[in-house]
Design a protein around this motif. Structure first.
Motif, PDB file in Angstrom:
ATOM      1  N   TYR A  40      36.118 -19.009 -25.613  1.00  0.00           N
ATOM      2  CA  TYR A  40      35.738 -20.161 -24.784  1.00  0.00           C
ATOM      3  C   TYR A  40      34.245 -20.451 -24.715  1.00  0.00           C
ATOM      4  O   TYR A  40      33.832 -21.255 -23.891  1.00  0.00           O
ATOM      5  N   TYR A  63      38.361 -22.048 -29.103  1.00  0.00           N
ATOM      6  CA  TYR A  63      38.995 -23.274 -28.619  1.00  0.00           C
ATOM      7  C   TYR A  63      38.039 -24.462 -28.635  1.00  0.00           C
ATOM      8  O   TYR A  63      38.428 -25.574 -28.274  1.00  0.00           O
ATOM      9  N   ILE A 119      45.689 -25.433 -32.674  1.00  0.00           N
ATOM     10  CA  ILE A 119      47.126 -25.426 -32.400  1.00  0.00           C
ATOM     11  C   ILE A 119      47.809 -26.463 -33.293  1.00  0.00           C
ATOM     12  O   ILE A 119      47.262 -27.531 -33.537  1.00  0.00           O
ATOM     13  N   PHE A 153      48.602 -21.454 -34.946  1.00  0.00           N
ATOM     14  CA  PHE A 153      49.901 -21.143 -34.331  1.00  0.00           C
ATOM     15  C   PHE A 153      50.518 -22.432 -33.790  1.00  0.00           C
ATOM     16  O   PHE A 153      49.819 -23.414 -33.548  1.00  0.00           O
ATOM     17  N   THR A 198      52.986 -24.091 -30.808  1.00  0.00           N
ATOM     18  CA  THR A 198      53.628 -23.870 -29.507  1.00  0.00           C
ATOM     19  C   THR A 198      54.862 -24.774 -29.410  1.00  0.00           C
ATOM     20  O   THR A 198      55.045 -25.682 -30.234  1.00  0.00           O
ATOM     21  N   SER A 213      55.359 -27.171 -27.563  1.00  0.00           N
ATOM     22  CA  SER A 213      54.965 -28.576 -27.406  1.00  0.00           C
ATOM     23  C   SER A 213      54.781 -29.271 -28.755  1.00  0.00           C
ATOM     24  O   SER A 213      54.710 -30.503 -28.814  1.00  0.00           O
ATOM     25  N   GLY A 251      45.825 -26.061 -19.032  1.00  0.00           N
ATOM     26  CA  GLY A 251      45.735 -25.678 -20.447  1.00  0.00           C
ATOM     27  C   GLY A 251      46.611 -26.579 -21.288  1.00  0.00           C
ATOM     28  O   GLY A 251      47.649 -26.161 -21.792  1.00  0.00           O
ATOM     29  N   GLY A 271      46.241 -28.055 -24.195  1.00  0.00           N
ATOM     30  CA  GLY A 271      46.183 -28.052 -25.661  1.00  0.00           C
ATOM     31  C   GLY A 271      45.766 -29.402 -26.218  1.00  0.00           C
ATOM     32  O   GLY A 271      44.767 -29.988 -25.808  1.00  0.00           O
ATOM     33  N   ILE A 298      44.097 -29.689 -16.081  1.00  0.00           N
ATOM     34  CA  ILE A 298      42.970 -28.766 -15.935  1.00  0.00           C
ATOM     35  C   ILE A 298      42.783 -28.099 -17.294  1.00  0.00           C
ATOM     36  O   ILE A 298      43.701 -27.422 -17.779  1.00  0.00           O
ATOM     37  N   GLU A 299      41.664 -28.350 -17.926  1.00  0.00           N
ATOM     38  CA  GLU A 299      41.460 -27.882 -19.308  1.00  0.00           C
ATOM     39  C   GLU A 299      40.049 -27.329 -19.453  1.00  0.00           C
ATOM     40  O   GLU A 299      39.079 -28.029 -19.201  1.00  0.00           O
ATOM     41  N   VAL A 300      39.953 -26.083 -19.888  1.00  0.00           N
ATOM     42  CA  VAL A 300      38.645 -25.433 -19.965  1.00  0.00           C
ATOM     43  C   VAL A 300      37.867 -25.824 -21.227  1.00  0.00           C
ATOM     44  O   VAL A 300      36.644 -25.790 -21.236  1.00  0.00           O
ATOM     45  N   SER A 301      38.575 -26.228 -22.282  1.00  0.00           N
ATOM     46  CA  SER A 301      37.886 -26.491 -23.552  1.00  0.00           C
ATOM     47  C   SER A 301      37.431 -27.950 -23.629  1.00  0.00           C
ATOM     48  O   SER A 301      38.263 -28.871 -23.626  1.00  0.00           O
ATOM     49  N   LEU A 354      39.160 -29.718 -26.683  1.00  0.00           N
ATOM     50  CA  LEU A 354      40.563 -30.090 -26.478  1.00  0.00           C
ATOM     51  C   LEU A 354      40.687 -31.179 -25.420  1.00  0.00           C
ATOM     52  O   LEU A 354      41.517 -32.074 -25.529  1.00  0.00           O
ATOM     53  N   ASN A 369      52.181 -23.876 -20.248  1.00  0.00           N
ATOM     54  CA  ASN A 369      52.869 -23.283 -21.393  1.00  0.00           C
ATOM     55  C   ASN A 369      51.820 -22.565 -22.231  1.00  0.00           C
ATOM     56  O   ASN A 369      50.855 -23.182 -22.691  1.00  0.00           O
ATOM     57  N   GLU A 370      51.996 -21.268 -22.394  1.00  0.00           N
ATOM     58  CA  GLU A 370      51.067 -20.443 -23.185  1.00  0.00           C
ATOM     59  C   GLU A 370      49.617 -20.541 -22.691  1.00  0.00           C
ATOM     60  O   GLU A 370      48.695 -20.551 -23.503  1.00  0.00           O
ATOM     61  N   LEU A 371      49.438 -20.631 -21.387  1.00  0.00           N
ATOM     62  CA  LEU A 371      48.089 -20.538 -20.821  1.00  0.00           C
ATOM     63  C   LEU A 371      47.744 -19.070 -20.524  1.00  0.00           C
ATOM     64  O   LEU A 371      46.689 -18.576 -20.930  1.00  0.00           O
TER      65      LEU A 371
HETATM   66  C1  LIG Z   1      47.552 -21.434 -26.396  1.00  0.00           C
HETATM   67  S1  LIG Z   1      46.906 -22.947 -25.863  1.00  0.00           S
HETATM   68  C2  LIG Z   1      48.379 -23.749 -25.251  1.00  0.00           C
HETATM   69  C3  LIG Z   1      48.237 -25.244 -25.231  1.00  0.00           C
HETATM   70  C4  LIG Z   1      49.433 -26.067 -24.731  1.00  0.00           C
HETATM   71  N1  LIG Z   1      49.849 -25.700 -23.416  1.00  0.00           N
HETATM   72  C5  LIG Z   1      50.595 -26.052 -25.681  1.00  0.00           C
HETATM   73  O1  LIG Z   1      51.696 -25.709 -25.276  1.00  0.00           O
HETATM   74  O2  LIG Z   1      50.406 -26.422 -26.860  1.00  0.00           O
HETATM   75  C6  LIG Z   1      46.020 -22.505 -24.391  1.00  0.00           C
HETATM   76  C7  LIG Z   1      45.405 -23.680 -23.674  1.00  0.00           C
HETATM   77  O3  LIG Z   1      44.864 -23.239 -22.423  1.00  0.00           O
HETATM   78  C8  LIG Z   1      43.513 -23.678 -22.309  1.00  0.00           C
HETATM   79  N2  LIG Z   1      42.858 -22.748 -21.352  1.00  0.00           N
HETATM   80  C9  LIG Z   1      42.557 -21.459 -21.533  1.00  0.00           C
HETATM   81  N3  LIG Z   1      42.025 -20.925 -20.420  1.00  0.00           N
HETATM   82  C10 LIG Z   1      42.019 -21.908 -19.499  1.00  0.00           C
HETATM   83  C11 LIG Z   1      41.631 -21.978 -18.140  1.00  0.00           C
HETATM   84  N4  LIG Z   1      41.104 -20.938 -17.524  1.00  0.00           N
HETATM   85  N5  LIG Z   1      41.789 -23.145 -17.485  1.00  0.00           N
HETATM   86  C12 LIG Z   1      42.306 -24.227 -18.117  1.00  0.00           C
HETATM   87  N6  LIG Z   1      42.692 -24.222 -19.406  1.00  0.00           N
HETATM   88  C13 LIG Z   1      42.558 -23.082 -20.084  1.00  0.00           C
HETATM   89  C14 LIG Z   1      43.015 -23.669 -23.739  1.00  0.00           C
HETATM   90  O4  LIG Z   1      41.857 -24.388 -23.924  1.00  0.00           O
HETATM   91  C15 LIG Z   1      44.234 -24.317 -24.403  1.00  0.00           C
HETATM   92  O5  LIG Z   1      44.273 -25.713 -24.160  1.00  0.00           O
END
Ligand SMILES: C[S@@+](CC[C@H](N)C(=O)[O-])C[C@H]1O[C@@H](n2cnc3c(N)ncnc32)[C@H](O)[C@@H]1O
Length: 411
Positions: free
Chosen positions: A42, A49, A56, A62, A64, A66, A99, A101, A129-132, A135, A169-171
């Motif tokens: 991050y 990311y 993704i 990988f 997901t 989605s 998260g 994606g 809510i998205e940290v990247s 993305l 999902n996968e966060l």
């Molecule tokens: C593995 S990806 C999964 C993306 C999506 N949910 C999907 O199913 O395709 C993880 C996601 O979580 C975000 N992320 C990671 N840590 C986070 C945080 N602390 N707060 C918000 N988003 C976060 C990443 O930037 C990315 O968008």
């Protein structure tokens, strides 16, 4: 302990240098593995990311759920609709996706709700809510035409304000984890240090060093999930991870939620399986071009790092913060209960005639992927709730604990 380098290394050298600086400036010239993972994934400019290559999807590292068409999002949208109805159709219902994606899930949910449930779509607020930053920019593009979407950070959401459903999902598997190892019956932490190159041709090499734990929260974590690492079944050298960030995340969600649900989908296990003595190398995995391996010190900034989710920790931390467990099941069962089986059946009977063969086969393959018990279908689905009014609790009590939402009924 020196980490063996694999032959191929595609590390981002600027990121390696930055991590190296951070290590040099830290006490004892080492950082926790959690800090290393946080920077590798991050860092705002160079983290995995935030790279310019898609992480993704089919062109990424990988795939997901989605990314296997719209069905995953659409059947989950049906679950959001039931939640809205159970909450008595509040006019301020929100879905908060954490998260998000590349934005596909949000796009598919919102298009489906607009078509099938315009009364919910009209009042819905969809918060991401998205940290990247990279993305987030992609999500803003994908969702540009949909008015009810907004992006927030946690500080912008008032405590106790959300009525609706938090979703991810996968966060949780992507949150940075601490790593530990047992030495002479003691829990010791794995830190990351750097070997300084002797000349300009040599690359920076990250190495692991073992020391005392960086925080008492690690011992508290094992109390929380009722795992006794001093038991004789755990031998010297047993190593695994602890996801402390997931506990903070759970507390934050509980704080922001006034009334409604938290729906978490991810790969993982309950604590007794996670910390099975035979799983002596932990669950940390690295994804690079659809292949996985276990060396987090190569391809730095160019490969995904993940660890499985300890669902017991999420349940127990949630309970401490006022969240009740509604149910825990596998993705295949959850999606089937929500109608994925009907979609498969109708594909074979009706749609087969109207779709061309390639489209038909692609869609059938996608539906099977979502429920494959050895793959996405084996993921865990945890639903927790807060502040449900009495009549909703009666509804829950009437059905068994697992059957309080459609996703937990027998498919
Ligand atoms: C593995 S990806 C999964 C993306 C999506 N949910 C999907 O199913 O395709 C993880 C996601 O979580 C975000 N992320 C990671 N840590 C986070 C945080 N602390 N707060 C918000 N988003 C976060 C990443 O930037 C990315 O968008």
């Amino acid at each position: 302990m020196t980490v063996q380098q694999l032959d191929m290394d595609d590390s981002n050298s600027e990121l390696c240098a930055l991590i190296c600086e951070r290590i040099a400036a830290s006490p004892q010239r080492r950082i926790t593995f959690a800090k290393y993972m946080d920077l590798a994934l991050y860092h705002p400019q160079h983290g995995y990311y935030n790279s310019d290559r898609p992480s993704i999807g089919k062109q990424g590292d990988f795939i997901t759920s989605s990314h296997w068409g719209a069905d995953f999002a659409e059947v989950l949208a049906d679950q959001f609709v039931e939640m809205w109805e159970l909450l008595d159709r509040p006019f301020n219902f929100a879905i908060v996706e954490m998260g998000a994606g590349r934005g596909n899930f949000a796009e598919n949910v919102l298009q489906y709700l607009q078509r099938q449930y315009p009364d919910l779509f009209q009042i819905l607020e969809y918060i991401i809510i998205e940290v990247s930053p990279v993305l987030q920019a992609e999500q803003r593009q994908v969702l540009a035409d949909i008015k009810c979407v907004k992006w927030c950070n946690w500080d912008e959401i008032i405590n106790n304000s959300i009525v609706g459903c938090f979703f991810s999902n996968e966060l949780v598997d992507a949150l940075p984890v601490h790593q530990f190892i047992l030495e002479q019956g003691q829990v010791r932490e794995i830190y990351v240090a750097a070997e300084i190159p002797k000349n300009e041709q040599e690359e920076i090499k990250f190495v692991e060093v073992v020391g005392e734990v960086s925080t008492p929260k690690i011992a508290e974590y094992f109390d929380l999930v009722s795992i006794d690492l001093s038991a004789s079944v755990y031998g010297d050298g047993y190593r695994s991870e602890v996801n402390l960030v997931a506990l903070d995340w759970m507390s934050t969600v509980a704080q922001k939620l006034q009334r409604g649900y938290l729906l978490t989908i991810d790969y993982g296990y309950p604590a007794h399986r996670y910390y099975n003595p035979r799983r002596s190398e932990g669950t940390l995995q690295c994804y690079y071009h659809h292949r996985y391996h276990n060396n987090p010190y190569i391809n730095v900034g160019r490969q995904d790092l993940t660890a499985h989710v300890n669902f017991t920790a999420l349940e127990r931390q949630g309970e401490l913060c006022g969240l009740d467990v509604v149910g825990f099941t596998q993705q295949a069962l959850f999606l089937m209960a929500l109608g994925l089986g009907d979609r498969l059946a109708s594909l074979s009977t009706n749609d087969a005639e109207v779709l061309d063969v390639a489209t038909f086969l692609r869609r059938r393959e996608a539906l099977h992927q979502l429920i494959d018990p050895m793959g996405l279908g084996g993921f865990g689905v945890l639903v927790q709730s807060k502040g449900l009014r009495e009549e909703e609790k009666v509804h829950e009590a009437k059905l068994s604990r697992r059957e309080s939402l459609k996703g937990f009924t027998v498919p």
